[in-house]
Write an enzyme that holds these catalytic residues in place. Structure first.
Site, PDB file in Angstrom:
ATOM      1  CG  HIS A 233      -2.061  -0.872   1.172  1.00 37.52           C
ATOM      2  ND1 HIS A 233      -2.587  -1.497   2.282  1.00 37.52           N
ATOM      3  CD2 HIS A 233      -2.822  -1.281   0.123  1.00 37.52           C
ATOM      4  CE1 HIS A 233      -3.618  -2.243   1.925  1.00 37.52           C
ATOM      5  NE2 HIS A 233      -3.772  -2.136   0.619  1.00 37.52           N
ATOM      6  CE1 TYR A 239       3.536   6.364   5.935  1.00 41.82           C
ATOM      7  CE2 TYR A 239       2.983   7.305   8.071  1.00 41.82           C
ATOM      8  CZ  TYR A 239       2.821   7.257   6.693  1.00 41.82           C
ATOM      9  OH  TYR A 239       1.934   8.114   6.077  1.00 41.82           O
ATOM     10  CG  HIS A 240       7.721  -2.057  10.167  1.00 43.53           C
ATOM     11  ND1 HIS A 240       8.910  -1.865  10.841  1.00 43.53           N
ATOM     12  CD2 HIS A 240       7.742  -3.349   9.742  1.00 43.53           C
ATOM     13  CE1 HIS A 240       9.613  -2.988  10.832  1.00 43.53           C
ATOM     14  NE2 HIS A 240       8.914  -3.911  10.158  1.00 43.53           N
ATOM     15  CG  HIS A 242       2.928  -3.823   5.808  1.00 38.49           C
ATOM     16  ND1 HIS A 242       3.219  -2.520   6.186  1.00 38.49           N
ATOM     17  CD2 HIS A 242       1.642  -3.798   5.382  1.00 38.49           C
ATOM     18  CE1 HIS A 242       2.168  -1.758   6.000  1.00 38.49           C
ATOM     19  NE2 HIS A 242       1.192  -2.505   5.497  1.00 38.49           N
TER      20      HIS A 242
END
Length: 319
Positions: A233, A239-240, A242
């Protein structure tokens, strides 16, 4: 009367299940004549009387997991004299205590398309990301990475500087294969979003892609790799970095639509094009150097604090 035919329906077989399991198509017969019966869950009642009684009316609530402020459950929407005989027909997500950011995210709102240039990313969006990370909203992610929560759900894991793990997304009921939704989380903390991917990460991202696919089809042998799609996305919810792994038949809705989801293979291809164009120079070149167009809710801070002021020619300060 026409409605009297429904109880006479004799099941032959299931033809289809779609809309994340909310609609089934059955082939059968009525009075020995072939018939198709399509059943779809009705919309929730939204009057205040029904909504006020909704939570109290739930039965057979089963906790599927909990991590920080997030919990998820299966439940039955109708009461029954024998709770053990009830089949859950609802998937519940609970955020408690929630923040104003959660309220904005889940509220109905208008959408805007924006184009984030490398300059806008560097000067405005990157500082915004930093501020959000510093607010401690990634505790639930770090709980998983550091082994404190949801370890029983981890499907595959590699440790190290380029480590990552695979587990079910909290929005999947873990039953319907046609709505399969898994999540790949990286262990490293310097990759906040797709914007941090650079040419030097190509081999790592390809490795992750293959391992995520391998682990998924190993656990669910009824699936083939070409029945899965991987995407990220942008903007992401958190904000990590994935990666989402879903069944290709899963109806996209807003979260997989253009303006929200970027196919992982397309990201890899874009990085490879940079590599072909730049040769051995510029390993630091990457997704931070391109413009990305996506949609934002009008209640989101990215719209109200950054893109709307830019549109109106107002000086933006995200500090």
């Amino acid at each position: 009367m026409v409605e009297a035919m429904i109880p006479q329906f004799k099941l032959g077989r299931l033809l289809n299940q779609d809309q994340a399991g909310r609609r089934i198509v059955l082939l059968g017969s009525i009075f020995s004549q072939p018939a198709i019966l399509i059943a779809e869950r009705a919309a929730f009642a939204t009057d205040i009387t029904h909504l006020s009684a909704f939570a109290a009316s739930l039965a057979n609530i089963k906790n599927l997991g909990a991590n920080d402020i997030y919990s998820w459950f299966l439940a039955s929407s109708t009461s029954h004299s024998d709770p053990a005989s009830q089949r859950p027909d609802l998937k519940l997500n609970l955020i408690y205590p929630c923040t104003q950011q959660h309220v904005k995210k889940y509220s109905q709102q208008g959408l805007r398309m924006v184009t984030e240039t490398p300059d806008i990313y560097r000067d405005h969006v990157r500082p915004y990301m930093q501020k959000k990370r510093e607010e401690g909203r990634l505790n639930w992610v770090f709980n998983i990475i550091e082994g404190r929560k949801e370890q029983e759900d981890v499907i595959y894991r590699e440790h190290g500087d380029e480590g990552f793990l695979l587990l079910p997304d909290l929005n999947w009921d873990r039953k319907a294969m046609s709505s399969l939704h898994l999540l790949g989380l990286v262990e490293r903390r310097d990759i906040w979003s797709v914007r941090d991917l650079q040419r030097k990460h190509i081999t790592w991202v390809k490795h992750m892609r293959e391992k995520l696919l391998d682990a998924t089809v190993k656990l669910y042998p009824e699936l083939d790799k070409d029945q899965l799609k991987l995407y990220v996305h942008y903007q992401p919810t958190y904000y990590h970095f994935h990666i989402h792994i879903v069944h290709v038949a899963l109806e996209s809705g807003g979260t997989q639509a253009t303006g929200k989801a970027l196919g992982l293979e397309n990201i890899i291809s874009q990085l490879e094009m940079m590599q072909a164009r730049l040769g051995d120079a510029g390993d630091e070149a990457g997704m931070a150097d391109v413009s990305l167009t996506y949609h934002l809710g009008e209640a989101s801070e990215l719209w109200t604090d950054i893109f709307q002021p830019i549109k109106e020619g107002v000086v933006v300060d995200v500090k």
